[in-house]
Design a protein around this motif. Structure first.
Motif, PDB file in Angstrom:
ATOM      1  N   LEU A   1      66.779  54.990  44.405  1.00 13.70           N
ATOM      2  CA  LEU A   1      65.691  54.210  43.827  1.00 13.70           C
ATOM      3  C   LEU A   1      65.610  52.813  44.897  1.00 13.70           C
ATOM      4  CD1 LEU A   1      64.286  52.633  41.233  1.00 13.70           C
ATOM      5  CD2 LEU A   1      66.432  51.039  41.032  1.00 13.70           C
ATOM      6  N   VAL A   2      64.172  52.660  45.158  1.00 10.26           N
ATOM      7  CA  VAL A   2      63.902  51.914  46.295  1.00 10.26           C
ATOM      8  C   VAL A   2      62.984  50.710  45.889  1.00 10.26           C
ATOM      9  CG1 VAL A   2      64.089  53.394  48.123  1.00 10.26           C
ATOM     10  CG2 VAL A   2      61.885  53.276  47.053  1.00 10.26           C
ATOM     11  N   GLY A   3      62.328  50.814  44.642  1.00 13.69           N
ATOM     12  CA  GLY A   3      61.648  49.593  44.360  1.00 13.69           C
ATOM     13  C   GLY A   3      61.172  50.086  42.745  1.00 13.69           C
ATOM     14  N   GLN A   4      60.309  49.077  42.222  1.00 10.72           N
ATOM     15  CA  GLN A   4      59.586  49.434  41.153  1.00 10.72           C
ATOM     16  C   GLN A   4      58.168  48.634  41.270  1.00 10.72           C
ATOM     17  OE1 GLN A   4      61.477  48.859  37.168  1.00 10.72           O
ATOM     18  NE2 GLN A   4      60.665  46.554  37.474  1.00 10.72           N
ATOM     19  N   ILE A   5      57.099  49.236  40.816  1.00  6.54           N
ATOM     20  CA  ILE A   5      55.758  48.611  40.708  1.00  6.54           C
ATOM     21  C   ILE A   5      55.166  48.496  39.051  1.00  6.54           C
ATOM     22  CG2 ILE A   5      54.547  50.768  40.621  1.00  6.54           C
ATOM     23  CD1 ILE A   5      52.786  48.774  43.006  1.00  6.54           C
ATOM     24  N   SER A   6      54.736  47.226  39.039  1.00  4.73           N
ATOM     25  CA  SER A   6      54.267  47.028  37.624  1.00  4.73           C
ATOM     26  C   SER A   6      52.920  46.934  37.685  1.00  4.73           C
ATOM     27  CB  SER A   6      54.778  45.660  37.151  1.00  4.73           C
ATOM     28  OG  SER A   6      54.370  44.584  38.038  1.00  4.73           O
ATOM     29  N   GLN A   7      52.328  46.994  36.298  1.00  6.49           N
ATOM     30  CA  GLN A   7      50.903  46.740  36.347  1.00  6.49           C
ATOM     31  C   GLN A   7      50.253  45.648  37.165  1.00  6.49           C
ATOM     32  OE1 GLN A   7      49.713  46.943  32.182  1.00  6.49           O
ATOM     33  NE2 GLN A   7      50.461  49.125  32.056  1.00  6.49           N
ATOM     34  N   ARG A   8      50.982  44.418  36.856  1.00  6.81           N
ATOM     35  CA  ARG A   8      50.789  43.130  37.468  1.00  6.81           C
ATOM     36  C   ARG A   8      50.736  43.207  38.918  1.00  6.81           C
ATOM     37  NH1 ARG A   8      52.975  37.932  35.071  1.00  6.81           N
ATOM     38  NH2 ARG A   8      51.549  38.547  33.532  1.00  6.81           N
ATOM     39  N   ASP A   9      51.855  43.973  39.652  1.00  5.44           N
ATOM     40  CA  ASP A   9      51.705  44.014  41.166  1.00  5.44           C
ATOM     41  C   ASP A   9      50.533  44.876  41.655  1.00  5.44           C
ATOM     42  OD1 ASP A   9      54.452  43.145  41.326  1.00  5.44           O
ATOM     43  OD2 ASP A   9      55.358  44.984  40.749  1.00  5.44           O
ATOM     44  N   VAL A  10      49.986  45.649  40.463  1.00  6.03           N
ATOM     45  CA  VAL A  10      48.714  46.697  41.033  1.00  6.03           C
ATOM     46  C   VAL A  10      47.581  45.522  40.973  1.00  6.03           C
ATOM     47  CG1 VAL A  10      47.189  48.493  40.522  1.00  6.03           C
ATOM     48  CG2 VAL A  10      49.417  48.789  40.434  1.00  6.03           C
ATOM     49  N   ILE A  11      47.635  44.633  40.113  1.00  9.06           N
ATOM     50  CA  ILE A  11      46.223  43.770  40.136  1.00  9.06           C
ATOM     51  C   ILE A  11      46.315  42.837  41.101  1.00  9.06           C
ATOM     52  CG2 ILE A  11      45.479  41.810  38.463  1.00  9.06           C
ATOM     53  CD1 ILE A  11      46.414  43.629  36.104  1.00  9.06           C
ATOM     54  N   LYS A  12      47.661  42.602  41.531  1.00  7.51           N
ATOM     55  CA  LYS A  12      47.855  41.498  42.589  1.00  7.51           C
ATOM     56  C   LYS A  12      47.288  42.068  43.970  1.00  7.51           C
ATOM     57  CE  LYS A  12      51.515  38.774  40.970  1.00  7.51           C
ATOM     58  NZ  LYS A  12      53.256  38.417  41.427  1.00  7.51           N
ATOM     59  N   ALA A  13      47.800  43.504  44.031  1.00  8.88           N
ATOM     60  CA  ALA A  13      47.300  44.275  45.148  1.00  8.88           C
ATOM     61  C   ALA A  13      45.772  44.327  45.304  1.00  8.88           C
ATOM     62  CB  ALA A  13      48.047  45.721  45.012  1.00  8.88           C
ATOM     63  N   VAL A  14      45.149  44.515  44.254  1.00  5.25           N
ATOM     64  CA  VAL A  14      43.585  44.552  44.480  1.00  5.25           C
ATOM     65  C   VAL A  14      43.005  43.397  44.686  1.00  5.25           C
ATOM     66  CG1 VAL A  14      41.487  45.323  42.961  1.00  5.25           C
ATOM     67  CG2 VAL A  14      43.458  46.729  43.042  1.00  5.25           C
ATOM     68  N   ARG A  15      43.755  42.303  44.134  1.00  8.44           N
ATOM     69  CA  ARG A  15      43.068  40.647  44.170  1.00  8.44           C
ATOM     70  C   ARG A  15      43.216  40.541  45.805  1.00  8.44           C
ATOM     71  NH1 ARG A  15      46.391  36.169  42.135  1.00  8.44           N
ATOM     72  NH2 ARG A  15      47.378  36.587  44.068  1.00  8.44           N
ATOM     73  N   GLU A  16      44.360  41.215  46.501  1.00  8.12           N
ATOM     74  CA  GLU A  16      44.494  40.645  47.978  1.00  8.12           C
ATOM     75  C   GLU A  16      43.299  41.578  48.928  1.00  8.12           C
ATOM     76  OE1 GLU A  16      48.476  41.297  49.487  1.00  8.12           O
ATOM     77  OE2 GLU A  16      49.248  40.050  47.700  1.00  8.12           O
ATOM     78  N   MET A  17      42.523  42.387  48.326  1.00  7.44           N
ATOM     79  CA  MET A  17      41.807  43.244  49.165  1.00  7.44           C
ATOM     80  C   MET A  17      40.853  42.414  49.485  1.00  7.44           C
ATOM     81  SD  MET A  17      41.281  46.850  47.104  1.00  7.44           S
ATOM     82  CE  MET A  17      40.000  47.349  48.158  1.00  7.44           C
TER      83      MET A  17
END
Length: 148
Positions: free
Chosen positions: A132-148
């Motif tokens: 296990l190296v991490g976890q990604i949530s729906q919110r993490d994905v939304i934040k990633a797209v916002r940073e584009m």
């Protein structure tokens, strides 16, 4: 006469726009994890204390063996409805979800977003080389797209 207010078309594609957006760039690495031998009562305390809705269950080698969610805990609470007393018995290992969908850290964020929609899951554990190296949530994905 109709005037266009459209600006000049970009002639060059910026190099940054071509870089893949990988799950590893946006995943949470500092995780609250559970052990299979913890009591369900201890797990509920951890969920409440850290204001999380679930987390991965790992063994002593940091290998993912399951996921425990609030829903898993609620199932245990409902068992006590006939006695008007929540049961809260057993261990995390007894109540965790053992069949877990994981994703690799090299997956593109957009692919992860599609998986969230198709699987209807709140979080995905990220596993590399069996660990296990991490976890990604729906919110993490939304934040990633916002940073584009």
């Amino acid at each position: 006469m109709v005037m266009s207010y459209q600006g000049e078309a970009a002639k060059e594609v910026k190099e940054a726009a071509l870089q893949p957006m990988l799950v590893s760039d946006f995943m949470t690495k500092d995780l609250i994890t559970f052990r299979a031998d913890q009591t369900i009562f201890q797990a509920i305390d951890i969920l409440i204390k850290h204001r999380i809705t679930g987390g991965p269950v790992v063994n002593e080698n940091n290998e993912l063996i399951g996921v425990l969610s609030e829903g898993d805990c609620l199932k245990e609470v409902v068992k006590g409805k006939y006695d008007n007393m929540p049961m809260l018995s057993g261990t995390v290992g007894d109540h965790m979800t053992k069949t877990v969908t994981t994703i690799p850290p090299e997956m593109n964020v957009f692919e992860a977003a599609q998986l969230f929609l198709s699987k209807r899951i709140r979080r995905f554990p990220i596993v590399k080389d069996g660990k296990l190296v991490g976890q990604i949530s729906q919110r993490d994905v939304i934040k990633a797209v916002r940073e584009m």
